[in-house]
Design an enzyme around this catalytic site. Structure first.
Site, PDB file in Angstrom:
ATOM      1  N   ARG A  25      19.204  43.761  43.788  1.00  0.00           N
ATOM      2  CA  ARG A  25      20.328  44.320  43.009  1.00  0.00           C
ATOM      3  C   ARG A  25      20.011  44.348  41.514  1.00  0.00           C
ATOM      4  NH1 ARG A  25      25.613  44.256  45.668  1.00  0.00           N
ATOM      5  NH2 ARG A  25      25.083  44.967  47.748  1.00  0.00           N
ATOM      6  N   ARG A  29      25.908  45.775  38.078  1.00  0.00           N
ATOM      7  CA  ARG A  29      26.997  45.638  37.100  1.00  0.00           C
ATOM      8  C   ARG A  29      26.795  44.551  36.055  1.00  0.00           C
ATOM      9  NH1 ARG A  29      31.163  45.280  41.840  1.00  0.00           N
ATOM     10  NH2 ARG A  29      29.204  44.495  42.689  1.00  0.00           N
ATOM     11  N   ARG A  38      27.285  54.485  35.591  1.00  0.00           N
ATOM     12  CA  ARG A  38      28.222  54.546  36.720  1.00  0.00           C
ATOM     13  C   ARG A  38      29.518  55.239  36.282  1.00  0.00           C
ATOM     14  NH1 ARG A  38      32.248  51.345  38.661  1.00  0.00           N
ATOM     15  NH2 ARG A  38      32.371  50.890  40.897  1.00  0.00           N
ATOM     16  N   ASP A  75      22.501  52.774  48.980  1.00  0.00           N
ATOM     17  CA  ASP A  75      23.223  51.691  49.656  1.00  0.00           C
ATOM     18  C   ASP A  75      22.934  51.737  51.145  1.00  0.00           C
ATOM     19  OD1 ASP A  75      25.414  49.591  48.865  1.00  0.00           O
ATOM     20  OD2 ASP A  75      25.903  50.303  50.873  1.00  0.00           O
ATOM     21  N   TYR A 152      29.356  46.406  59.673  1.00  0.00           N
ATOM     22  CA  TYR A 152      30.264  47.177  58.806  1.00  0.00           C
ATOM     23  C   TYR A 152      30.909  48.337  59.564  1.00  0.00           C
ATOM     24  CZ  TYR A 152      28.491  44.565  54.796  1.00  0.00           C
ATOM     25  OH  TYR A 152      28.179  43.564  53.925  1.00  0.00           O
TER      26      TYR A 152
HETATM   27  O1  CP3 Z   1      18.985  46.226  44.907  1.00  0.00           O
HETATM   28  C1  CP3 Z   1      19.178  47.255  44.241  1.00  0.00           C
HETATM   29  O2  CP3 Z   1      19.315  47.267  42.996  1.00  0.00           O
HETATM   30  C2  CP3 Z   1      19.176  48.603  44.963  1.00  0.00           C
HETATM   31  C3  CP3 Z   1      20.421  49.111  45.385  1.00  0.00           C
HETATM   32  C4  CP3 Z   1      21.225  48.421  46.466  1.00  0.00           C
HETATM   33  C5  CP3 Z   1      22.635  48.427  46.470  1.00  0.00           C
HETATM   34  N1  CP3 Z   1      23.082  47.905  47.641  1.00  0.00           N
HETATM   35  C6  CP3 Z   1      23.466  48.956  45.385  1.00  0.00           C
HETATM   36  C7  CP3 Z   1      24.884  48.533  45.311  1.00  0.00           C
HETATM   37  C8  CP3 Z   1      20.818  47.786  47.643  1.00  0.00           C
HETATM   38  C9  CP3 Z   1      19.414  47.431  48.129  1.00  0.00           C
HETATM   39  C10 CP3 Z   1      21.998  47.483  48.381  1.00  0.00           C
HETATM   40  C11 CP3 Z   1      21.981  46.851  49.713  1.00  0.00           C
HETATM   41  C12 CP3 Z   1      23.241  46.493  50.357  1.00  0.00           C
HETATM   42  N2  CP3 Z   1      24.437  47.143  50.300  1.00  0.00           N
HETATM   43  C13 CP3 Z   1      23.387  45.407  51.255  1.00  0.00           C
HETATM   44  C14 CP3 Z   1      22.271  44.503  51.697  1.00  0.00           C
HETATM   45  C15 CP3 Z   1      21.902  43.506  50.670  1.00  0.00           C
HETATM   46  C16 CP3 Z   1      22.917  42.413  50.454  1.00  0.00           C
HETATM   47  O3  CP3 Z   1      23.478  42.372  49.340  1.00  0.00           O
HETATM   48  O4  CP3 Z   1      23.124  41.593  51.366  1.00  0.00           O
HETATM   49  C17 CP3 Z   1      24.723  45.390  51.698  1.00  0.00           C
HETATM   50  C18 CP3 Z   1      25.331  44.377  52.628  1.00  0.00           C
HETATM   51  C19 CP3 Z   1      25.374  46.496  51.088  1.00  0.00           C
HETATM   52  C20 CP3 Z   1      26.784  46.945  51.305  1.00  0.00           C
HETATM   53  C21 CP3 Z   1      27.555  46.897  50.056  1.00  0.00           C
HETATM   54  N3  CP3 Z   1      27.357  47.744  48.975  1.00  0.00           N
HETATM   55  C22 CP3 Z   1      28.606  46.016  49.734  1.00  0.00           C
HETATM   56  C23 CP3 Z   1      29.126  44.929  50.638  1.00  0.00           C
HETATM   57  C24 CP3 Z   1      29.027  46.351  48.449  1.00  0.00           C
HETATM   58  C25 CP3 Z   1      30.213  45.776  47.721  1.00  0.00           C
HETATM   59  C26 CP3 Z   1      29.919  44.444  47.143  1.00  0.00           C
HETATM   60  C27 CP3 Z   1      29.625  44.581  45.687  1.00  0.00           C
HETATM   61  O5  CP3 Z   1      28.636  44.008  45.230  1.00  0.00           O
HETATM   62  O6  CP3 Z   1      30.433  45.266  45.010  1.00  0.00           O
HETATM   63  C28 CP3 Z   1      28.205  47.397  47.970  1.00  0.00           C
HETATM   64  C29 CP3 Z   1      28.285  48.049  46.655  1.00  0.00           C
HETATM   65  C30 CP3 Z   1      27.013  48.148  45.857  1.00  0.00           C
HETATM   66  N4  CP3 Z   1      25.801  48.475  46.345  1.00  0.00           N
HETATM   67  C31 CP3 Z   1      26.926  47.969  44.442  1.00  0.00           C
HETATM   68  C32 CP3 Z   1      25.585  48.223  44.098  1.00  0.00           C
HETATM   69  C33 CP3 Z   1      24.980  48.233  42.724  1.00  0.00           C
HETATM   70  C34 CP3 Z   1      28.068  47.682  43.514  1.00  0.00           C
HETATM   71  C35 CP3 Z   1      28.855  48.931  43.420  1.00  0.00           C
HETATM   72  C36 CP3 Z   1      29.451  49.215  42.080  1.00  0.00           C
HETATM   73  O7  CP3 Z   1      28.727  49.588  41.126  1.00  0.00           O
HETATM   74  O8  CP3 Z   1      30.675  49.105  42.001  1.00  0.00           O
END
Ligand code: CP3
Length: 344
Positions: A25, A29, A38, A75, A152
């Protein structure tokens, strides 16, 4: 293929004097520049599907910190969407999806080979990144592993215990397995296309692998990962695969051998000393600093970082966190971690 890229050297089994480093990640944010882009995109999904802006946020942590790898900005839930599920994000809460709870729900999804139409903008982001990255920076593509993505899709949201997915698995195994099989095929399609667009490494995120009991872990964490890796290796034999069975605990031992993964990503539930003896003996490992150190910083961050580098110093290692960096993290702590890894 000869390479100077530190990440690819570690993945090929080389022990480097300084471990290469990137961060789960890393585009997110905790960075003001991410929040600005964003906002420009409007919302998170619009950002994912905008190749120009997704390229920009992927590059931001490379510019700021000089990480050894960039991870494609996308994602894991885009694959369910490409299969026909509705997907949206509720600000401050997380993802929501239309649910798949029975055979008719699985049958209504699109075939795996049809995911490319929705995912085409993601491949364009990969092409942009392959052209834009510095020469020493490795481009990592990714997807969710079938079990984690299924949790999910079945619940329609994130859940603390993956309860709905366990219920479907235990009560209607044929339907559950049909969903896992479809996701396995779709993931092969998606990752192959990322590799063809220029991803040099791919990573499989099985964030909820730890909630599977031993037999289910074999069937639904090891099994699909092994099938995905075998299919990818037959199409793209030179592309390394990183597997992240988060929460695997003792089952981290042997995971690389059982699945064919080139590297296993470790969460912070295992000690580096244990993992060096039991996991790194089979090849490259990645991890495993607790992401809370990116919030708290200080001497604890420095000493824990040194402890991890030292424990893995006799084999191939890519430094990373045990899970994603959180929005409340301080970018100065990220810099301190990098300086500690690179400067001793
Ligand atoms: O790692 C990186 O920088 C690359 C991008 C990336 C994102 N999600 C961007 C993201 C990667 C590799 C993921 C993987 C992901 N997404 C996983 C597996 C890794 C882990 O964290 O266990 C999972 C379970 C998801 C599903 C997901 N996406 C959730 C549950 C959420 C909400 C939780 C949160 O952090 O807000 C997201 C949103 C998400 N994916 C964000 C980002 C940068 C935040 C969204 C935003 O900007 O509001």
């Amino acid at each position: 293929m000869a390479t100077d890229k530190p990440i690819l050297r570690a993945l090929a089994g080389e022990t480097l004097p300084v471990p290469p480093i990137w961060m789960m990640r890393q585009a997110g944010r905790y960075l003001p520049e991410y929040k600005a882009t964003r906002a420009e995109a409007g919302d998170f999904l619009s950002l994912c599907y905008n190749p120009e802006l997704a390229t920009e946020v992927t590059l931001q942590p490379i510019r700021r910190f000089g990480f050894d790898a960039a991870i494609l900005f996308a994602d894991i839930l885009l694959v369910p969407q490409a299969l026909g599920a509705d997907l949206w994000f509720v600000t401050g809460e997380g993802p929501r999806l239309s649910t798949v709870t029975d055979r008719a729900g699985v049958d209504a999804l699109r075939p795996a080979a049809e995911v490319h139409e929705t995912l085409a903008p993601i491949y364009q982001t990969v092409r942009n990144l392959a052209a834009a990255l510095p020469a020493d920076t490795t481009l990592i593509g990714f997807a969710g592993a079938p079990w984690t993505v299924a949790t999910y899709m079945i619940a329609g949201r994130g859940t603390p215990d993956q309860g709905p997915a366990h219920t479907l698995k235990n009560e209607d195994r044929a339907t559950f397995e049909a969903l896992i099989d479809l996701l396995t095929e779709a993931t092969v399609e998606y990752l192959s296309a990322q590799i063809e667009a220029g991803a040099e490494v791919v990573k499989l995120f099985d964030s909820w692998a730890g909630s599977l009991g031993a037999a289910d872990f074999e069937a639904y964490a090891v099994g699909p990962t092994k099938r995905i890796i075998a299919a990818l290796k037959s199409r793209h034999p030179d592309t390394p695969v990183i597997a992240f069975p988060r929460g695997a605990g003792a089952a981290y031992e042997g995971f690389a051998r059982a699945t064919g993964a080139d590297c296993v990503a470790l969460d912070d539930g295992v000690t580096p000393k244990w993992a060096a003896a039991h996991v790194q003996k089979d090849g490259c490992v990645q991890g495993n600093l607790a992401s809370s150190h990116m919030v708290t910083g200080g001497e604890a961050l420095v000493s824990e970082t040194r402890r991890i580098v030292e424990a893995f110093s006799n084999g191939p290692h890519i430094f990373n966190l045990g899970h994603g960096i959180t929005p409340d993290a301080d970018p100065d702590n990220v810099q301190l971690m990098i300086d500690t890894v690179r400067g001793g």
